[in-house]
Every structure is written in structure tokens, then in C-alpha cells.
Design an enzyme around this catalytic site. Structure first.
Site, short mmCIF file in Angstrom:
data_model
loop_
_atom_site.label_atom_id
_atom_site.label_comp_id
_atom_site.label_asym_id
_atom_site.label_seq_id
_atom_site.Cartn_x
_atom_site.Cartn_y
_atom_site.Cartn_z
N ARG A 235 14.08 2.80 -1.20
CA ARG A 235 13.27 1.62 -1.48
C ARG A 235 13.27 1.45 -3.00
NH1 ARG A 235 7.43 2.84 -0.79
NH2 ARG A 235 7.39 2.62 -3.04
N HIS B 45 6.40 -0.61 -2.39
CA HIS B 45 6.15 -0.76 -0.95
C HIS B 45 5.83 -2.22 -0.65
CE1 HIS B 45 4.39 -0.34 3.01
NE2 HIS B 45 3.25 -0.80 2.57
N TYR C 279 3.74 7.47 -8.78
CA TYR C 279 4.07 8.59 -7.91
C TYR C 279 5.54 8.97 -7.86
CZ TYR C 279 4.75 4.67 -4.63
OH TYR C 279 5.13 3.51 -4.04
#
Lengths: 401, 342
Positions: free
Chosen positions: A295, A299, A308
Site C-alpha cells: 500500500r 489506508h 508507523y
């Protein structure tokens, strides 16, 4: 059934959680998780550098993919990426409530989506805009979901593309039931058989519904391809938060084949999905495909991946870009020239402009929409509520309410 | 596919049969499966065993394993695959073994079953029936005696009904299967096999619509409204009250969502008093909704506040205590007295 010998045997302790390769010392120093290499079992037909890799098992599934077909796949991916980026920008400009980017997953979606036939049914989650495109569902038909003006009302039967499902994992069971229906109706058993494909992510594999879908499909021999796009992240949680085992190897525990494909290789995704659908058509389903991808963006537009994950990881994956490798392969082999690439870029620009124009001019739905289609057969209680609210609104007619 | 079966519905027994609630549902399932080969049954132990209550007895034998599915032990799986089958054009009838086990499927019911039609602006129909044996009084262990119907009545997109007698058991099952909306059918498990509730069921008579309430006993002193297993309790209470000269009207709610409270309003305008009876806990329940709506519609007719007789706001107790927990004839009559004393 497929022969068990073809299946991958998990070797406990063979590597860190959810990966198939130990991180190299350099990767450890760089703080990288071992997620950039798919491991020895990765099926790949086109390297990140655009070199064609021969595969005795899967080449037969892409014998029809000549330079023109590859150019079409390239065009699919470029247009979808361009629409994705435009939508991301439109969210930033306040035109969309939220956007769910697919950046980096174009090959997994276009490759698998183009493997489907009109008679097949695809069950997406909520990031499958690329699959939607291959099923003839235009971005304009699904953007209302993200504009927050509808929940997605395309003609699912006509397109063979079920509505988006936002609750993680629900659609895996729904797809399994649909595939059971195909089987009960006698639509499997030969080359003309029907199949179902269902899309979900690495995070969803932790959901009970996905486990139950695996159990049910195995018990009923349902013709369903489980297409897991492992993009390494479930919002902020890495794959090792979902599994100790490479995900494709889970299939063995349920008694059907699992395979890991390079999710950034459109040719391999097409070939492997065609094979899996074939298995289903002939009554040998189900099959689990793990498309090993990444990805590249957040998100959703509400997410902040910088909190993160490491930019080094992103940089590693940039080198595996699904579009660049096709472009390199085409250019090197004479399958396309600069004029072609420019033409596709220009088409992508006008495609995005049309989408933008469409979104900016999208009307808001009327208030009565709230009350419509809650039931197939009207409910008097709801009818009374509707009448009461609409007459309340009429009281404001002509005022600046 | 199973070979076509010789109809047992309109066979030697004729159109009128003397049936318990359980047998009436079994007959309804059989009739529906004969009428439409898209009707299929899914559930745990519904095949060879005929269901733990034998409601699906004999159906797998006659219709085959592709129409009566002994499923894996997974409620989300039962509901979730039924959704897919419905999208495919089937009309799945799911049996949940006991109401206390429905919660693994609650997500699918709330997120998919209830919302697909709305989400797709009517393109996807979800003609699913979910049969739920509910209620207490059978001396069972935990999770086998509850009344969670209010949780489902609260969810837009679902329709919820409950039968109290064999005629309704037959027709509600048929109508729920024919409905293009998802219907949850709450079946009073303790009455399944009650011999004294055997009723003549005429499978050719025109039934009431599915979503209407009905006065089952006329009266003028006060109104009792109940559904499912509590209807019998109210009827027994009305019989006892009559012996003392008090005439109670009893209404069988039948439909829990959408609620049809018009017969209740009409009744309360005549009697001025309402007692709602249900085994479910009282807080935020169907009885709360009934009381709210009645005070809204019948404000000037009420001679007393709306009262209710319900289970307590506790988990269902160990069965040795269930006689205290469940509304019974005495508690109903006691509450009637309180209302009449107002």
C-alpha cells in the site's frame, strides 16, 4: 481436487512472522521488516526491471497476451492510478469526504480483474476501484460512496461486481454463499463453468468471517477464488500482527491450494488468477491467492502512515512499481514507443479531468432519499416518519433554511 | 438435485390439518420448498436429525442435501453465506439453533442482511428468513431461554415477527419466505410441541397479512398486549379474570417490526388501560416502544399509566429460578389490578 503435492508445505520456524525470508543484516540495520521480498514461493512472470521470467506452470495461461494486450493492461493501470490520484486530491480539496487509495496495487487489481469473464461475480471490499474498472464500473459510478452522496448503487448483476463491503471480512462469506449457489445451480464442471472471486486484505485474514468462508467453501467445494491483497499493512498494523505464517500457506490447513503471486506483476496476477478461476470452473475450487504487494499511500485520507512505517520501506517498494515494469518491458521489447506512452498519459489527463468535472458538479441527494429502499415492501411506520419529516421541511419552503 | 417428491401437503390429510406449532412450521417449510425450488434451508443439525426441535424433520430426506444443508457449526457462516445465496436468487431459510447463539451472526445480520437493499438503492434484494427459537420455560442451561427480539426490531431494514399459535406459525412462515425483505421469525420454543395448542390449520384459507396485529380476545376493562409465548399467558389471565367478572381484551402483536399498533390504540381508546407483557428484559425493549407510542396516540384516553410485565433487567437466571423471572398468570393479574386501581 488439485494434487496435494503441488501445495506448499509450511515449515514452522522457517522465517519471521508472515514472511518467507529472513531480513538481511542490512535490512535489520535499516530497520526494515522483511516484507519487501516475497520469498522463494513467489510466482513472478515480469521482474521489477521488466524482464520476462519463464514459468512452465503459468505461461500457458497468458499465451494470448501479446504486445497489444500488454499495452491494454498498461493503459488500465495508468488510468486507474491517475483517477486514484485525482480522487485523493479531490478529497484534499474538500470535494470528497474520504478517499481510499489503491496506489501500488494496480497490478493485483487489474491482473486479477481482467482474468474474470462476464459470467463471473466479483465481491470487492472497498479499495477495489481497479477491479471495478475491469468490470465496467466507472469511477463516476463509485465515487458517490466517497462523496458521501450514496452507498454505491451500480447494477451489480450487469457488471458482475457486487457492492462494496466496508465491514472487514463480511463479503468473504457472502461470496462463498454466492459461489455455493453457482455450484447448486450446476454451473461448474467444465471450461464454461462460472466462478466467484472475493477480495480482502491481510488484516481481514484475522476475521472470523474469513475463517468461516474458508471452512464453508472447502466443505461445499464452492467455486470461489479468495484473492488476498497482502499490502503489508492493516492501517498501522503490520502483517506479523495478523499471522506467524505466510498467508498463502494457511490454505493448506483448510484443505485447498494456496499460492503467493507477485502482486506488483500484472502478468503473473492475470495468469495465476486465470488458473485459480479454471480450478473453480472445473469444480476443483476453492483457491487462495495471496498477492504480495504494498500500500504505497495511506489506508485512507484520514490516515498518517508516517507515524508507523519507515520511508526506507516505501523506497524499497517504489523500485517494484507495477506500472514501471510493464513500461520497461514494452519499451525494451519494442512493444510500445514514446508516442504510445504519451498518448496514454494524455488520455489519463482527460480521464481525470472528466472525473473532476463530474465530482464538482455532483448534486446532493434529496432528503427523501433517506427513507427510500429501506425495505422492498413498504413499512407503514417508516412511511409515517417520511411524511412527517417532509411536511416539516415544507414549512421552510421559501425561507433561507 | 433430489428427484421431485410427491406432495405431502395437499395429500390425504386434505387442506385442514390438526397441528402443533412445530408441525405447522414443518408443513409450511415443506409447502414453500415444493412451491419454489429456490427455497433452501440452512442450519446446524437440520438434516438427518431434523433440527434439535425436529422442526425440519423429514425435509432433507425428501428434498436432498442441496436444499436442506447441514452446515458447519458457525452462525456467521450460516447468515453470511445465505446473503450470497440470496444475491444469487435463492430464498434461504436459516435456522438458528437457539436465540442465545445468534450473536456470532449478529454482524452479518446488522451489517449486510439489513442494509444491502438500502445500500444498493433497491438493486439487491435479501429475501432471507432467519428462524429463531426463543423464550424460556424449558428448564434449560444458559443461552437457551432468552428473548433478544428487541435488538433486531431496533435495526432498520429487518422485519421481525413472532407467532403464538399454529395457524400463524404456518402462514407467517410461508409469508416470511415469500417476502422480499429479510424476516426474523421468533418462534416460541416452549410451545412447539404443546398438544393443547393443537389447532386446525387450513392451508387453503386466506391468511391475515404478515405485518398486522390482531385482537384475539375481546374485552372492555383493560387491554393486554403480548407476542409469542406471552400471548397464551395473557389469554389464561383473561380467562381467570373473567371468572371474577373482569373482562380483559388481549391483542397478539404478531409483528414486532414494523409494529402495527393501530389495534392497540383502538383498544386503549375503549379500555383506557394497557398492560404490555413480554419475557424480555424491560429496559429499552419493545414494551418500552409500545408504551411510548400509546401515550403519544392515546394521551386523553388513558385512565392509568401504561404498565408492563416483563423479565427482569438481568441475564436470564438459572432455570430453577425461571418461574420467578417469567411473566406468569399471577403477575399479569396483579398488574391488571394495579392498573384498575388507578
Amino acid at each position: 481436487m488439485s494434487s496435494p503435492e503441488q501445495w506448499t508445505h509450511p515449515e514452522p520456524g522457517a522465517g519471521p512472522a508472515a514472511t518467507a525470508a529472513e531480513p538481511t543484516p542490512e535490512q535489520v540495520i535499516a530497520g526494515l521488516r522483511a516484507t519487501t521480498e516475497g520469498g522463494a514461493d513467489l510466482t513472478q512472470l515480469l521482474t521489477p526491471e521488466g524482464e520476462r521470467v519463464a514459468s512452465a506452470r503459468f505461461d500457458p495461461y497468458v499465451t494470448d497476451i501479446d504486445a497489444e494486450a500488454l499495452r491494454n493492461l498498461y493503459r488500465d493501470m495508468v488510468l486507474v492510478r491517475r483517477a486514484d490520484r485525482e480522487s485523493n486530491a479531490m478529497q484534499r480539496q474538500g470535494q470528497l469526504g474520504i478517499w481510499v487509495p489503491l496506489l501500488g496495487q494496480e497490478a493485483a487489481q487489474i491482473g486479477s480483474g481482467r482474468a474474470l469473464r462476464p459470467s463471473d461475480m466479483a465481491f470487492p471490499s472497498y479499495r477495489e476501484h481497479g477491479v471495478a474498472w475491469t468490470r465496467g464500473v466507472d469511477f463516476r459510478e463509485l465515487i458517490g460512496i466517497f462523496r458521501c452522496s450514496d452507498h454505491g448503487g451500480w447494477d451489480f448483476q450487469h457488471h458482475g461486481f457486487h457492492p462494496y463491503t466496508i465491514v472487514i471480512g463480511n463479503q468473504v462469506l457472502n461470496a462463498t454463499g454466492y459461489a455455493m449457489g453457482q455450484k447448486f445451480e450446476g454451473k461448474v464442471g467444465d471450461d464454461n463453468g462460472e466462478a466467484t472471486i472475493v477480495y480482502f486484505g491481510d488484516g481481514a485474514t484475522s476475521q472470523g468471517d474469513v475463517h468461516e468462508g474458508f471452512v464453508w467453501s472447502a466443505v461445499y467445494d464452492a467455486p470461489v477464488v479468495f484473492f488476498c491483497q497482502n499490502n503489508q499493512w492493516a492501517i498501522s498494523e503490520p502483517t506479523e500482527r495478523q499471522s506467524r505464517l505466510p498467508l498463502y500457506q494457511r490454505a493448506r490447513g483448510y484443505g485447498f491450494p494456496g499460492i503467493r503471486v507477485d502482486g506488483n506483476d500484472v502478468l503473473a496476477c492475470l495468469a495465476v488468477t486465470r488458473w485459480a478461476l479454471d480450478e473453480c470452473r472445473h469444480g476443483n475450487g476453492p483457491v487462495l491467492i495471496e498477492a504480495f504487494t504494498y500500500r504505497m499511500d495511506a489506508h485512507t485520507t484520514t490516515d498518517d502512515p508516517t507515524r508507523y512505517r519507515l520511508s526506507d520501506e516505501l523506497e524499497e517498494w517504489k523500485l517494484k512499481d507495477p506500472i514501471e515494469r510493464v513500461r520497461a518491458h514494452l519499451a525494451r521489447g519494442g512493444g510500445a514507443d514514446q508516442e504510445f506512452f504519451d498518448k496514454i498519459d494524455a488520455e489519463a489527463d482527460s480521464f481525470a479531468a472528466e472525473l473532476r468535472d463530474f465530482v464538482f458538479n455532483m448534486p446532493d441527494p434529496p432528503p427523501e432519499r433517506i427513507f427510500e429502499n429501506v425495505y422492498a415492501e413498504p413499512s407503514p411506520v417508516l412511511e409515517a416518519q417520511r411524511r412527517e419529516y417532509l411536511s416539516y421541511l415544507e414549512g421552510f419552503a421559501g425561507s433561507e433554511h | 438435485m433430489a428427484a421431485p417428491v410427491k406432495s405431502k401437503v395437499d395429500g390425504a390429510a386434505g387442506a385442514v390439518q390438526n397441528l402443533t406449532i412445530g408441525k405447522a412450521i414443518n408443513l409450511a417449510l415443506r409447502s414453500a420448498m415444493e412451491a419454489d425450488d429456490k427455497v433452501i434451508i440452512l442450519g446446524e443439525d437440520v438434516g438427518k436429525l431434523g433440527g434439535v426441535f425436529r422442526i425440519t424433520d423429514g425435509l432433507q430426506k425428501d428434498f436432498g442435501e442441496q436444499r436442506v444443508l447441514d452446515t458447519p457449526l458457525a452462525e456467521s457462516g450460516i447468515i453470511g453465506t445465505a446473503v450470497g445465496l440470496a444475491v444469487r436468487g435463492f430464498r434461504p431459510v436459516c435456522e438458528i439453533q437457539f436465540e442465545g447463539f445468534i450473536f456470532p451472526g449478529f454482524d452479518q445480520i446488522v451489517s449486510q442482511v439489513a442494509k444491502l437493499h438500502y445500500r444498493t438503492q433497491g438493486r439487491v434484494k435479501v429475501p432471507i428468513v432467519i428462524r429463531v427459537p426463543f423464550g424460556g420455560g424449558i428448564g434449560a442451561v444458559e443461552h437457551h431461554s432468552e428473548s433478544p427480539e428487541s435488538l433486531f426490531a431496533h435495526v432498520a431494514g429487518l422485519k421481525v415477527v413472532s407467532c403464538s399459535n399454529a395457524v400463524d406459525a404456518y402462514w407467517m412462515t410461508r409469508q416470511a419466505i415469500e417476502s422480499d425483505d429479510p424476516v426474523l421469525l421468533f418462534e416460541p420454543k416452549r410451545l412447539y410441541h404443546s398438544g393443547n395448542l393443537r389447532t386446525e390449520v387450513d392451508t387453503t384459507a386466506k391468511p391475515d397479512p404478515l405485518h398486522v396485529s390482531r385482537v384475539v380476545r375481546p374485552g372492555d376493562a383493560a387491554t393486554l398486549v403480548a407476542y409469542g409465548p406471552s400471548v397464551k399467558v395473557c389469554l389464561d389471565a383473561a380467562t381467570a379474570a373473567q371468572e371474577e367478572g373482569t373482562s380483559l381484551e388481549v391483542i397478539d402483536l404478531r409483528t414486532l417490526s414494523p409494529l402495527d399498533l393501530n389495534p392497540v390504540f383502538e383498544s386503549v381508546r375503549r379500555t383506557g388501560r394497557l398492560i404490555a407483557v413480554s419475557e424480555a428484559p424491560s429496559e429499552s425493549s419493545l414494551t418500552s416502544e409500545i408504551a411510548m407510542r400509546v401515550q403519544q396516540e392515546c394521551f386523553y384516553s388513558l385512565e392509568a399509566p401504561v404498565l408492563r410485565v416483563t423479565g427482569f433487567d438481568t441475564p436470564y437466571p438459572p432455570a430453577k429460578l425461571e418461574e420467578d423471572y417469567l411473566p406468569d398468570l399471577d403477575r399479569v393479574l396483579h398488574t391488571v389490578d394495579r392498573s384498575l386501581a388507578w
